[in-house]
Design an enzyme around this catalytic site. Structure first.
Site, PDB file in Angstrom:
ATOM      1  NE  ARG A 225      -4.226  -1.613   0.252  1.00 32.73           N
ATOM      2  CZ  ARG A 225      -4.349  -2.722  -0.504  1.00 32.73           C
ATOM      3  NH1 ARG A 225      -3.416  -3.043  -1.385  1.00 32.73           N
ATOM      4  NH2 ARG A 225      -5.420  -3.475  -0.384  1.00 32.73           N
ATOM      5  CG  HIS A 273      -3.236  -1.555  -6.803  1.00 31.53           C
ATOM      6  ND1 HIS A 273      -3.618  -0.871  -5.686  1.00 31.53           N
ATOM      7  CD2 HIS A 273      -3.234  -2.864  -6.440  1.00 31.53           C
ATOM      8  CE1 HIS A 273      -3.856  -1.716  -4.692  1.00 31.53           C
ATOM      9  NE2 HIS A 273      -3.628  -2.939  -5.131  1.00 31.53           N
TER      10      HIS A 273
HETATM   11  C1  OXD Z   1      -5.617  -6.658  -2.466  1.00 33.29           C
HETATM   12  C2  OXD Z   1      -5.166  -5.807  -3.584  1.00 33.29           C
HETATM   13  O1  OXD Z   1      -5.572  -6.194  -1.320  1.00 33.29           O
HETATM   14  O2  OXD Z   1      -5.383  -6.215  -4.740  1.00 33.29           O
HETATM   15  O3  OXD Z   1      -6.048  -7.786  -2.694  1.00 33.29           O
HETATM   16  O4  OXD Z   1      -4.606  -4.743  -3.371  1.00 33.29           O
END
Ligand code: OXD
Length: 310
Positions: A225, A273
């Site tokens: 993250r 992402h």
């Molecule tokens: C998850 C993501 O948390 O894809 O699965 O970020």
């Protein structure tokens, strides 16, 4: 027993697998189900649910997150507190993250960044031997996804270390536990792979002061993250060359704003992402297994402890 599926993306891949794996369960879609039916549904399968999702689900017994990270769900203002919240454990993501991490480590280890600069300047220069013993790789977080990364990296001979909140022993990996050991762990990372969940405790964990513990010319790979790292501090350290390279898949603000300096930074590779996606078949099988366990009163895999945040 019926299920509710609420995902911002296409529902069809999930529905197809649910119909094949659980033909006896009725599946309702958020946005296409009346209030009376919603009130009878015991299980919700959700990813990034809308703000008004939970209020009509008055008969809810468990919530299944269709991904690994529950940070967004725990911040949902309407999240019911009286039912278990369950995440996907691996769900096909560990193998994908391992590939992504391996790509980043090899990029640094084989100096592809330097070689690209040389090519741009038509320079024929051998940058020297790349000895795996000299590329120390540290993994911040030692959960299921980190395990996949460790297994992928192990055959290459890089010295591996790992950090976790509480002590863990991982064969072939030097492990560190607790905040007090973070400086020593970071000091031994030529490549730092960030794989921690985002919680109240881990937000901003990689502050400027902590990034300063990395050895000169270290590289950072973040596939967890964005908010785990002080992005401005990371940028300043990339600008100065204190940090050599960053492979970033996640950001505090997503999508990454088009004018963000990471996009065009010569030391940064940005991906949107995409390091790993939950594989619908594996995720659904895991969720159905968990529902079966729940219904017979057995423990489920991946239940979130709201006090820890993961
Ligand atoms: C998850 C993501 O948390 O894809 O699965 O970020």
């Amino acid at each position: 027993m019926t299920l509710l599926l609420a995902t911002p993306g296409a529902a069809e891949p999930w529905l197809k697998i649910l119909r094949a794996e659980a033909p006896d369960r009725a599946v309702h879609l958020w946005g296409q189900t009346d209030a009376q039916t919603l009130a009878t549904i015991p299980y919700a399968l959700v990813w990034k649910p809308p703000a008004d999702l939970f209020a009509p689900l008055t008969g809810l017994k468990a919530i299944f997150n269709l991904g690994a990270g529950v940070d967004a769900l725990l911040a949902h203002p309407g999240l019911p507190k009286h039912v278990p919240l369950v995440r996907i454990v691996d769900g096909g993501m560990a193998a994908q993250m391992a590939e992504y991490a391996l790509y980043g480590v090899l990029h640094v280890h084989r100096r592809f960044d330097l070689l690209a600069q040389q090519q741009a300047a038509s320079v024929w220069n051998d940058p020297g031997i790349c000895d795996p013993a000299e590329t120390r790789v540290g993994i911040l977080g030692l959960g299921a996804l980190a395990q996949g990364v460790i297994e992928k990296l192990q055959p290459f001979g890089f010295p591996l270390s790992g950090w976790s909140r509480s002590p863990r022993s991982v064969p072939g990996v030097t492990t560190y536990a607790g905040l007090d050991s973070l400086p020593a762990f970071l000091a031994g990372c030529d490549v730092l792979i960030v794989l921690l969940p985002l919680t109240a405790e881990t937000e901003g964990l990689l502050s400027d002061a902590r990034l300063a513990h990395l050895p000169p010319g270290a590289s950072v790979i973040n596939l967890a993250r964005g908010a785990l790292i002080d992005e401005a501090a990371l940028l300043a350290r990339l600008d100065s060359g204190a940090i050599r390279f960053a492979l970033l898949d996640v950001f505090r603000q997503e999508p990454l704003p088009t004018d963000h300096p990471f996009w065009r930074h010569p030391r940064v590779k940005v991906t949107p992402h995409t390091s790993a996606a939950t594989l619908p078949r594996e995720a659904i099988q895991q969720i159905l297994g968990n529902i079966a366990a729940f219904e017979r009163g057995a423990p489920m895999q991946g239940v979130i402890d709201p006090t820890r945040g993961y």
